[in-house]
Design a protein around this motif. Structure first.
Motif, PDB file in Angstrom:
ATOM      1  N   TYR A  64       0.828  -1.206   0.000  1.00 25.54           N
ATOM      2  CA  TYR A  64       0.000   0.000   0.000  1.00 25.54           C
ATOM      3  C   TYR A  64       0.867   1.263   0.000  1.00 25.54           C
ATOM      4  CZ  TYR A  64      -3.478  -3.394   1.694  1.00 25.54           C
ATOM      5  OH  TYR A  64      -4.292  -4.480   1.859  1.00 25.54           O
ATOM      6  N   LEU A  65       1.981   1.221   0.691  1.00 22.58           N
ATOM      7  CA  LEU A  65       2.863   2.382   0.758  1.00 22.58           C
ATOM      8  C   LEU A  65       3.629   2.609  -0.539  1.00 22.58           C
ATOM      9  CD1 LEU A  65       4.323   1.804   4.338  1.00 22.58           C
ATOM     10  CD2 LEU A  65       3.021   3.826   3.640  1.00 22.58           C
ATOM     11  N   ARG A  66       4.162   1.550  -1.087  1.00 22.00           N
ATOM     12  CA  ARG A  66       5.075   1.654  -2.228  1.00 22.00           C
ATOM     13  C   ARG A  66       4.341   1.665  -3.558  1.00 22.00           C
ATOM     14  NH1 ARG A  66       8.911   3.379  -4.730  1.00 22.00           N
ATOM     15  NH2 ARG A  66      10.763   2.199  -5.325  1.00 22.00           N
ATOM     16  N   GLY A  67       3.157   1.047  -3.604  1.00 20.54           N
ATOM     17  CA  GLY A  67       2.490   0.825  -4.882  1.00 20.54           C
ATOM     18  C   GLY A  67       2.946  -0.500  -5.459  1.00 20.54           C
ATOM     19  N   TYR A  68       2.026  -1.232  -6.077  1.00 17.11           N
ATOM     20  CA  TYR A  68       2.324  -2.606  -6.456  1.00 17.11           C
ATOM     21  C   TYR A  68       3.430  -2.712  -7.501  1.00 17.11           C
ATOM     22  CZ  TYR A  68      -1.742  -3.880  -3.750  1.00 17.11           C
ATOM     23  OH  TYR A  68      -2.620  -4.058  -2.713  1.00 17.11           O
ATOM     24  N   GLU A  69       3.429  -1.856  -8.512  1.00 16.56           N
ATOM     25  CA  GLU A  69       4.451  -1.968  -9.548  1.00 16.56           C
ATOM     26  C   GLU A  69       5.849  -1.740  -8.969  1.00 16.56           C
ATOM     27  OE1 GLU A  69       5.708   0.005 -13.857  1.00 16.56           O
ATOM     28  OE2 GLU A  69       3.742   0.439 -12.986  1.00 16.56           O
ATOM     29  N   ASP A  70       6.006  -0.666  -8.205  1.00 16.23           N
ATOM     30  CA  ASP A  70       7.316  -0.395  -7.611  1.00 16.23           C
ATOM     31  C   ASP A  70       7.710  -1.490  -6.621  1.00 16.23           C
ATOM     32  OD1 ASP A  70       7.751   1.964  -9.006  1.00 16.23           O
ATOM     33  OD2 ASP A  70       6.770   3.210  -7.498  1.00 16.23           O
ATOM     34  N   TRP A  71       6.727  -1.985  -5.884  1.00 17.88           N
ATOM     35  CA  TRP A  71       6.991  -3.027  -4.876  1.00 17.88           C
ATOM     36  C   TRP A  71       7.574  -4.277  -5.541  1.00 17.88           C
ATOM     37  CZ3 TRP A  71       5.325  -7.977  -3.566  1.00 17.88           C
ATOM     38  CH2 TRP A  71       5.471  -8.368  -2.227  1.00 17.88           C
ATOM     39  N   PHE A  72       6.964  -4.707  -6.633  1.00 16.12           N
ATOM     40  CA  PHE A  72       7.474  -5.890  -7.333  1.00 16.12           C
ATOM     41  C   PHE A  72       8.836  -5.622  -7.966  1.00 16.12           C
ATOM     42  CE2 PHE A  72       2.940  -7.260  -7.362  1.00 16.12           C
ATOM     43  CZ  PHE A  72       3.123  -8.507  -6.795  1.00 16.12           C
TER      44      PHE A  72
END
Length: 323
Positions: free
Chosen positions: A118-126
């Motif tokens: 939720y903090l990072r955003g899914y695309e950046d997280w992956f």
């Protein structure tokens, strides 16, 4: 955010539900910012909901984009010692013990997967798994440090008085893990082990871990780091066939859920639901270790008659191994 209902006691009794939830309280010093169309939670995550929507959709990912470890260190993190988190826990457990014979289930914060997404955003997280592992680990550890402390306060308050402790961090998709097993072993498992170890150190309760999707590749790992009960047992996901799970893990792991919320409960007939009840009880229930439940939240489109059929038929059906 998912508009989960706090079910009235009268309904729980009518359906003969065996459990009662114990939820952490709301923060007092790091309060959510409530607006007419949504809210910003204690992590700085912003969600909105239009009138025609069922749920709150995330609008802002506060740590998305090109960030550094310094940005994570300097982020305005919530106070894990906020007294609001444990306010009312002891009273709730006491009420359950006095007024019911049900199992008290204490809900702890998600360890770090959900919150960091939720903090990072899914695309950046992956992408961080491959491109920014230093950022990934710094973010994981920053969140884990806070959730560990919040969980510790909850467990110190009522850990000796509850029967089950639940926490959730989704690791699966419909077809497999969200990350490779190698990435799981390197970045996720050691941190979950730390979180689960604290639970067992501070409470004699059984540990229920929630992860949607296919987690077949890591069930042995989960057992090894302290998971006693797996939820929601999404049997329609790859590798999660109930008969295989029972054969491999009978006596090692309890299963909680398994009733399909994707097709049968919302779209099937009462007969379909009753057949599924019988199927899950036969495949998962022999020798114990199965709690029948929907494999996730019941959505607004599930017919009431299907909900009643699930609970009522579970009570009336006698499996073949008990005849």
């Amino acid at each position: 955010m998912m508009r989960v209902v706090n079910v009235d006691e009268a309904i729980l009794r009518e359906l003969d539900i065996d459990t009662r939830a114990v939820f952490m309280g709301a923060a007092e010093t790091n309060k959510q910012e409530i607006r007419e169309d949504g809210y910003t939670d204690i992590w700085g995550v912003e969600r909105i909901k239009h009138e025609s929507w069922y749920y709150f959709d995330q609008e802002k990912f506060p740590l998305a984009g090109d960030i550094s470890v310094t940005d994570i260190v300097n982020y305005p993190w919530p106070d894990p010692d906020d007294p609001g988190f444990i306010r009312g826990l002891a009273e709730r457990v006491g009420w359950i013990r006095k007024n019911t014979d049900c199992a008290a289930i204490l809900s702890l914060p998600a360890p770090f997967i959900h919150i960091t997404q939720y903090l990072r955003g899914y695309e950046d997280w992956f992408c961080d798994f491959a491109l920014n592992p230093a950022v990934l680990e710094a973010l994981f550890d920053a969140v884990l440090e806070i959730t560990l402390e919040v969980a510790k306060h909850e467990l110190q308050a009522v850990g000796d008085e509850v029967d089950i402790v639940i926490c959730a961090d989704d690791l699966g998709t419909q077809t497999g893990l969200q990350m490779s097993r190698e990435m799981y072993l390197k970045y996720v498992k050691p941190r979950h082990e730390k979180y689960f170890r604290q639970i067992h150190e501070l409470s004699p309760a059984k540990l229920l871990f929630h992860s949607c999707g296919s987690v077949a590749a890591i069930i042995d790992d989960l057992i090894g780091i302290g998971v006693d009960i797996l939820n929601p047992v999404q049997t329609t996901a790859t590798g999660m066939e109930p008969e295989i799970l029972k054969r491999k893990y009978k006596g090692k792991l309890a299963f909680w859920g398994a009733m399909d919320t994707q097709k049968i409960l919302p779209l099937g007939t009462v007969d379909d639901v009753e057949k599924m009840v019988e199927d899950m009880v036969e495949k998962l229930g022999e020798g114990g270790g199965y709690v029948l439940s929907s494999c996730h939240n019941l959505q607004p489109d599930v017919p009431v008659e299907n909900i009643l059929a699930m609970f009522n038929h579970a009570r009336e059906y006698t499996p073949s191994y008990l005849k």
